[in-house]
Design a protein around this motif. Sequence first.
Motif, mmCIF file in Angstrom:
data_model
loop_
_atom_site.group_PDB
_atom_site.id
_atom_site.type_symbol
_atom_site.label_atom_id
_atom_site.label_comp_id
_atom_site.label_asym_id
_atom_site.label_seq_id
_atom_site.Cartn_x
_atom_site.Cartn_y
_atom_site.Cartn_z
ATOM 1 N N TYR A 12 40.078 28.140 41.516
ATOM 2 C CA TYR A 12 40.100 29.373 42.277
ATOM 3 C C TYR A 12 38.650 29.876 42.203
ATOM 4 N N GLU A 13 38.170 30.931 43.014
ATOM 5 C CA GLU A 13 36.828 31.431 42.865
ATOM 6 C C GLU A 13 37.299 32.928 43.280
ATOM 7 N N VAL A 14 36.125 33.731 42.970
ATOM 8 C CA VAL A 14 35.988 35.149 43.094
ATOM 9 C C VAL A 14 34.956 35.406 44.396
ATOM 10 N N VAL A 15 35.558 35.928 45.512
ATOM 11 C CA VAL A 15 34.678 36.183 46.951
ATOM 12 C C VAL A 15 34.928 37.535 46.861
ATOM 13 N N SER A 16 33.571 38.334 46.862
ATOM 14 C CA SER A 16 33.399 39.823 47.202
ATOM 15 C C SER A 16 34.559 40.542 46.403
ATOM 16 N N GLN A 17 34.720 40.385 44.908
ATOM 17 C CA GLN A 17 35.850 41.052 44.134
ATOM 18 C C GLN A 17 36.930 40.621 44.420
ATOM 19 N N GLU A 18 37.379 39.739 45.166
ATOM 20 C CA GLU A 18 38.770 39.068 45.545
ATOM 21 C C GLU A 18 39.070 37.676 45.178
ATOM 22 N N PRO A 19 40.077 37.578 44.028
ATOM 23 C CA PRO A 19 40.190 36.138 43.875
ATOM 24 C C PRO A 19 40.888 35.169 44.848
ATOM 25 N N HIS A 20 40.359 34.101 45.193
ATOM 26 C CA HIS A 20 40.968 33.069 46.105
ATOM 27 C C HIS A 20 41.442 31.973 45.512
ATOM 28 N N ILE A 21 42.625 31.561 45.509
ATOM 29 C CA ILE A 21 43.312 30.259 45.203
ATOM 30 C C ILE A 21 42.769 29.088 46.041
ATOM 31 N N ILE A 22 42.202 28.176 45.631
ATOM 32 C CA ILE A 22 41.747 27.317 46.191
ATOM 33 C C ILE A 22 42.517 25.732 46.142
ATOM 34 N N ILE A 23 43.220 25.280 47.082
ATOM 35 C CA ILE A 23 44.090 24.184 46.919
ATOM 36 C C ILE A 23 43.595 22.926 47.725
ATOM 37 N N LYS A 38 44.532 33.989 49.596
ATOM 38 C CA LYS A 38 43.964 35.384 49.105
ATOM 39 C C LYS A 38 44.806 36.379 48.619
ATOM 40 N N ARG A 39 46.073 36.091 48.539
ATOM 41 C CA ARG A 39 47.228 36.953 48.237
ATOM 42 C C ARG A 39 47.604 36.955 46.560
ATOM 43 N N PHE A 40 47.355 35.913 45.856
ATOM 44 C CA PHE A 40 47.854 35.905 44.632
ATOM 45 C C PHE A 40 46.866 36.706 43.783
ATOM 46 N N ARG A 41 47.381 37.351 42.782
ATOM 47 C CA ARG A 41 46.681 38.037 41.922
ATOM 48 C C ARG A 41 47.320 38.109 40.354
ATOM 49 N N PRO A 42 46.262 38.064 39.463
ATOM 50 C CA PRO A 42 46.472 37.880 37.866
ATOM 51 C C PRO A 42 47.268 38.815 37.464
ATOM 52 N N TYR A 43 48.235 38.410 36.449
ATOM 53 C CA TYR A 43 49.208 39.332 35.656
ATOM 54 C C TYR A 43 49.671 38.968 34.320
ATOM 55 N N PHE A 44 50.025 39.795 33.686
ATOM 56 C CA PHE A 44 50.710 39.638 32.194
ATOM 57 C C PHE A 44 51.609 40.499 32.027
ATOM 58 N N ILE A 95 40.793 40.634 39.100
ATOM 59 C CA ILE A 95 39.896 39.797 38.723
ATOM 60 C C ILE A 95 40.458 38.940 37.560
ATOM 61 N N PRO A 96 40.739 37.722 37.554
ATOM 62 C CA PRO A 96 41.421 36.919 36.372
ATOM 63 C C PRO A 96 40.800 37.108 35.050
ATOM 64 N N GLU A 97 39.413 37.129 34.982
ATOM 65 C CA GLU A 97 38.837 37.270 33.717
ATOM 66 C C GLU A 97 39.155 38.493 32.932
ATOM 67 N N TYR A 98 39.521 39.641 33.703
ATOM 68 C CA TYR A 98 40.042 40.746 33.229
ATOM 69 C C TYR A 98 41.482 40.948 32.359
ATOM 70 N N VAL A 99 42.080 39.764 32.500
ATOM 71 C CA VAL A 99 43.586 39.780 32.019
ATOM 72 C C VAL A 99 43.399 39.861 30.418
ATOM 73 N N ARG A 100 42.331 39.205 29.934
ATOM 74 C CA ARG A 100 42.270 39.151 28.419
ATOM 75 C C ARG A 100 41.940 40.454 27.806
ATOM 76 N N LYS A 101 41.003 41.073 28.684
ATOM 77 C CA LYS A 101 40.450 42.221 28.236
ATOM 78 C C LYS A 101 41.505 43.242 28.080
ATOM 79 N N TYR A 102 42.178 43.524 29.355
ATOM 80 C CA TYR A 102 43.541 44.568 29.294
ATOM 81 C C TYR A 102 44.419 44.232 28.282
#
Length: 796
Positions: A12-23, A38-44, A95-102
């Motif tokens: 994955y990569e973050v493009v303009s504050q939007e995570p993109h899954i790359i297959i 472009k539709r998938f979002r991180p969660y917990f 943003i995936p990196e924020y999951v651990r922070k939250y």
Amino acid sequence: MLLDFYLLDVSYEVVSQEPHIIIWGVSRDGKRVLLRDKRFRPYFYAILREKASAEAVARKIISLSERSSPLIKVEPVEKKFYGKPVNALKITTVIPEYVRKYREKVKEIPEVVEVVEADIRFSLRYILDHHLRPCGWHRAEVEARGRNPSYKVEEEYEVKGEINPLEDWSTPELRIMAFDIEVYNETGTPKPERDPVIIIGVLTSNGVFKQFLADGFNDKNAIIEFTRFVQTYDPDIIVGYNSNRFDWQYLLERASVLGLKLDVGRKKDSPPSTSTYGHVSIAGRLNVDLYDFAEEIPEVKIKSLDVVADYLGVMKRESRVLIDYVDFPKYWNDPSKRGLLLKYNEDDVRSTMGLADKFLPFAMQLSYITRLPLDQVGAASVGYRLEWFLMHEALLNNELIPNREEKEAETYKGAVVLTPLKGIHENIAVLDFTSMYPNIMIKYNVGPDTIEKPDGCSIASHYIAPEVGHCFRREPPGFFKNVLSMLLSLRKLLRSEMKKYPPTSMEYRLLDERQKAVKILANATYGYMGWLGARWYCRECAEAVTAWGRTIITAVINRAREMGLKVIYGDTDSLFVENDPVKVRSLVEYVERELGFEIKIDKVYERVFFTEAKKRYAGLLTDGRIDIVGFEAVRGDWTELAKEVQENITSILLKEKNVDKAVEYVKTVIANLMQNKIPVEKLIIWKTLTKKIEEYDVESPHVSAARKLEKKGLKIDVGDKVGFVIVKGAGKISERAEPFNLAKDPRLIDVNYYIEHQVVPAALRILEYFGITENDLRKITSTAGRKSLFDYLGKH
């Protein structure tokens, strides 16, 4: 439009504050393609206290939202945790990196009992949620986006609808590249800031072999040309041997020193990087370190490329060039010798590709089954491989995935191991339970979600483990029971399918590799529950399984004895009994009918020899092979010579029944040692450093050898195996321990040490049971009037 593609990897990569899954994948027509979602979002998830208000807690969580990665949804969900319904909230951000922070902030909310699934990497979360199978075919609803100059693919698509795995077992024609580097150094350990890469050898799956050479000591162009070759050939899979730990790390650091970019991936300006399991990740390509799979061959003690390739029949050691790395300078600097160094590198590269042919089919099936991408599945431990499989099954069962936590080690009683009947026994059958521990877990519904406190336990509604008293619900079927039932059924189905094809066919080989992968996962499940690193750790579960195992095998032993069937030995899930076909068949029927387990004849020994010690025996199989268990032959701290001596003694005793001939053989070995005829390679002793060198109080031989290696500039870490030989001279043994690569002349070897501490003790471990003493091995005796094996022990 619908697109069929074979899945290589997901990133994955973050493009303009939007995570993109790359297959990354390969289409049906052989194009290398990229699918962007472009539709998938991180969660917990947050698990709430029983009477907590989900709405009130959700409002508290929303108040934690930050502009840089807002919380876009906090919603109540119906989930199970360890099989029980729980009150939970699904928390989604951007943003995936924020999951651990939250996660850390949500943990502080009083109504929150536990936060889970916050440690699952974003790209692998996508694989799990979409049920994707690396190394498998999929169909996706997409829109074409043309070619993007930032990616080395023939077409880019955007995912617009569902992605579904297909039941298609074919494999596209993948491009594979093997590589190996040689580094010039005169001090011991090569240093990227100083020592050049003098040779980079590559071999492609279509047979192209090339070498990129330094100009003297200037390796800049060699690295540039290597990078250009990778981009031109455009491999899907890159294989190396110990490449994660050395080749890639060295190339990356050396390129940095030279001001170069190691641009070998399918994404522009994205050099390789070290990822989760210590593997090196290359964008759009699968980097596989074959050393990871060689590590899992217990029969091979020395894991060097030449030894493993020889063992697996890829390339014989005697037919290839062998040069120690400390000698590279004299071969590189001498034009008359440089050709040998180039041939050495070529032999390494061809051996690496040969090992790829052996390991990749299994690795790809393991990737397909576990859903771990191919570049990670080798680097991950068996426990982690199983865990990814379990995580997907948990998702299907609506189970929340537990966190991995630090735990204290806890011991428990293991399996039954009988004291063997000492002596020689003929015509012995080995009865082996089929997947005993997985079947115990299935039969008794063992799992961390079915275990209950003893005070609520009853025979009517629970299974109670013998001896230990742990209690498991009979109904409904637990998570582990369901998973194991599915694995064992799948393996039976695969083995049944195999019968439809000839053993030489591609279909047969693929099915065989897949059933092996399934077997490994099923058999690992019991051990996984007792592994401290496991998400589903349950010491009581593992303890209960071994308790049932002891009860079952004890019952079988007693039954065999009641039938008049002689039991020679028993260990965990196998029994050694006299091979009386009628009685053996009757015993098998008893196990299957009365106990509900499957048992079969695993092998038959024409002759087997037991000492009085457990887990120590040697046997002659009906196909002529010698099977040795528990002697020095399979221990890591004895020399190759000790192993060879024991194997040959055992062969003489069991095949020829001649003790005197075995004694004469040992004397011949001793004579060869004294005449310096034994290669130094057979005299190496290997020991592992269990702590840092400076932490050792006693100067043992391997520590002394490690210190000498460090003085030569080599970096030695905890966990490294140190190979050394004992040389002539005054002083303690430890002072005379030399690193094997610094003592190559057989004339330097202290042969008396090897006679006293290796050959004679190794030989006596077997021969003493036939009345042979140390003096017998030393004195010269006539070969006339040789005694037979049975003159010493009598026939049993």
